[in-house]
Design an enzyme around this catalytic site. Structure first.
Site, PDB file in Angstrom:
ATOM      1  N   SER A   1       0.825  -1.212   0.000  1.00  0.00           N
ATOM      2  CA  SER A   1       0.000   0.000   0.000  1.00  0.00           C
ATOM      3  C   SER A   1       0.860   1.263   0.000  1.00  0.00           C
ATOM      4  O   SER A   1       0.463   2.286  -0.561  1.00  0.00           O
ATOM      5  CB  SER A   1      -0.965  -0.001   1.181  1.00  0.00           C
ATOM      6  OG  SER A   1      -0.270  -0.023   2.403  1.00  0.00           O
ATOM      7  N   THR A   2       2.043   1.200   0.603  1.00  0.00           N
ATOM      8  CA  THR A   2       2.938   2.370   0.612  1.00  0.00           C
ATOM      9  C   THR A   2       3.237   2.821  -0.813  1.00  0.00           C
ATOM     10  O   THR A   2       3.194   4.020  -1.116  1.00  0.00           O
ATOM     11  CB  THR A   2       4.246   2.040   1.357  1.00  0.00           C
ATOM     12  OG1 THR A   2       3.927   1.640   2.683  1.00  0.00           O
ATOM     13  CG2 THR A   2       5.187   3.229   1.388  1.00  0.00           C
ATOM     14  N   TYR A   3       3.549   1.882  -1.701  1.00  0.00           N
ATOM     15  CA  TYR A   3       3.806   2.226  -3.097  1.00  0.00           C
ATOM     16  C   TYR A   3       2.512   2.562  -3.834  1.00  0.00           C
ATOM     17  O   TYR A   3       2.451   3.528  -4.596  1.00  0.00           O
ATOM     18  CB  TYR A   3       4.551   1.096  -3.812  1.00  0.00           C
ATOM     19  CG  TYR A   3       6.031   1.082  -3.529  1.00  0.00           C
ATOM     20  CD1 TYR A   3       6.810   2.219  -3.713  1.00  0.00           C
ATOM     21  CD2 TYR A   3       6.672  -0.072  -3.090  1.00  0.00           C
ATOM     22  CE1 TYR A   3       8.173   2.217  -3.460  1.00  0.00           C
ATOM     23  CE2 TYR A   3       8.035  -0.093  -2.834  1.00  0.00           C
ATOM     24  CZ  TYR A   3       8.780   1.054  -3.025  1.00  0.00           C
ATOM     25  OH  TYR A   3      10.127   1.046  -2.781  1.00  0.00           O
ATOM     26  N   ALA A   4       1.463   1.768  -3.626  1.00  0.00           N
ATOM     27  CA  ALA A   4       0.196   1.988  -4.334  1.00  0.00           C
ATOM     28  C   ALA A   4      -0.350   3.389  -4.073  1.00  0.00           C
ATOM     29  O   ALA A   4      -0.868   4.040  -4.983  1.00  0.00           O
ATOM     30  CB  ALA A   4      -0.819   0.933  -3.924  1.00  0.00           C
ATOM     31  N   ARG A   5      -0.206   3.877  -2.850  1.00  0.00           N
ATOM     32  CA  ARG A   5      -0.717   5.202  -2.502  1.00  0.00           C
ATOM     33  C   ARG A   5       0.098   6.329  -3.129  1.00  0.00           C
ATOM     34  O   ARG A   5      -0.294   7.490  -3.081  1.00  0.00           O
ATOM     35  CB  ARG A   5      -0.760   5.360  -0.987  1.00  0.00           C
ATOM     36  CG  ARG A   5      -1.786   4.444  -0.369  1.00  0.00           C
ATOM     37  CD  ARG A   5      -1.687   4.384   1.122  1.00  0.00           C
ATOM     38  NE  ARG A   5      -2.461   3.252   1.615  1.00  0.00           N
ATOM     39  CZ  ARG A   5      -3.138   3.249   2.741  1.00  0.00           C
ATOM     40  NH1 ARG A   5      -3.142   4.319   3.518  1.00  0.00           N
ATOM     41  NH2 ARG A   5      -3.797   2.175   3.102  1.00  0.00           N
TER      42      ARG A   5
ATOM     43  N   GLU B   1       7.543  -6.295 -11.606  1.00  0.00           N
ATOM     44  CA  GLU B   1       7.240  -5.255 -12.585  1.00  0.00           C
ATOM     45  C   GLU B   1       6.674  -4.044 -11.847  1.00  0.00           C
ATOM     46  O   GLU B   1       5.649  -4.159 -11.176  1.00  0.00           O
ATOM     47  CB  GLU B   1       6.225  -5.768 -13.609  1.00  0.00           C
ATOM     48  CG  GLU B   1       6.696  -6.980 -14.402  1.00  0.00           C
ATOM     49  CD  GLU B   1       6.245  -8.317 -13.827  1.00  0.00           C
ATOM     50  OE1 GLU B   1       5.294  -8.342 -13.025  1.00  0.00           O
ATOM     51  OE2 GLU B   1       6.860  -9.333 -14.168  1.00  0.00           O
TER      52      GLU B   1
ATOM     53  N   GLN C   1       3.708  -8.278  -1.291  1.00  0.00           N
ATOM     54  CA  GLN C   1       3.396  -9.340  -0.336  1.00  0.00           C
ATOM     55  C   GLN C   1       2.958 -10.590  -1.083  1.00  0.00           C
ATOM     56  O   GLN C   1       2.093 -10.537  -1.961  1.00  0.00           O
ATOM     57  CB  GLN C   1       2.288  -8.927   0.627  1.00  0.00           C
ATOM     58  CG  GLN C   1       2.029 -10.005   1.672  1.00  0.00           C
ATOM     59  CD  GLN C   1       0.952  -9.623   2.660  1.00  0.00           C
ATOM     60  OE1 GLN C   1      -0.154  -9.303   2.274  1.00  0.00           O
ATOM     61  NE2 GLN C   1       1.297  -9.653   3.937  1.00  0.00           N
TER      62      GLN C   1
END
Length: 184
Positions: free
Chosen positions: A108-112, A133, A152
């Site tokens: 989520s850190t990257y997704a956000r 990727e 994850q």
């Protein structure tokens, strides 16, 4: 299919080498978290990247992949250009049991931040470093931090071992090491 717990993941990693190196507890001290979680394992990205570029006006073709489509970088921080893409690999080497399918979700850190991590399923019997990727969906440069959490992995156990595993059919990505490009 049943999702497997931290206890099962720990046992498979320590007794059968399912994940090497294996981090037994989640690490979060000033970094993007990685290691064992309740029902999964947060893997790290290695400091080895292939960043897509269009310097040579190449066309991306999965059947005829041109090596001039990207630049290689070994770095602790990879900067992906706006609306671009990079390949990397996990620090960890995975050995998937014959009765298990592994799926991967982004952190989520990257997704956000508009950074999407994609990995296709790890099939029963497959082993290797996982090629990651990363897509930067933003109009700004984006950073990926090596040796920190990237995604994850969730372990799903089937009702019985499969008849034909990835290893049995000599899958083309079996035993891959490093960042692996598309193969036919």
């Amino acid at each position: 299919m049943t999702i497997m717990s931290d206890k099962w993941i720990r046992e498979q990693a320590t007794k059968n080498g399912m994940i090497e190196p294996f981090v037994e507890a989640q690490r979060r001290d000033g970094c993007i978290s990685y290691g064992l979680s309740s029902y999964g394992y947060d893997a790290r990205v290695a400091p080895e990247f292939k960043i897509f570029t269009n310097v040579d006006s190449a066309t991306v073709d999965p059947k005829d992949f041109a090596s001039n489509s990207f630049v290689d970088r070994e770095t602790d921080v990879c900067i992906i250009p706006p609306n671009s893409f990079a390949l990397a690999r996990t620090v960890e080497y995975f050995r998937v049991p014959r009765d298990v399918l592994v799926i991967c979700l982004g952190k989520s850190t990257y997704a956000r931040c508009g950074i999407i991590v994609n990995v296709t399923p790890l099939e029963p019997g497959w082993e290797g470093h996982v090629t990651l990727e990363f897509s930067n969906t933003t109009p700004l440069p984006a950073k990926i931090y090596a040796n920190e959490g990237a995604c994850q992995f969730l372990f799903l156990q089937g009702n019985e071992p499969c008849e034909i595993s990835y290893a049995d059919r000599a899958g083309k990505y079996m035993g891959q090491q490093g960042v692996t490009l598309p193969r036919l």
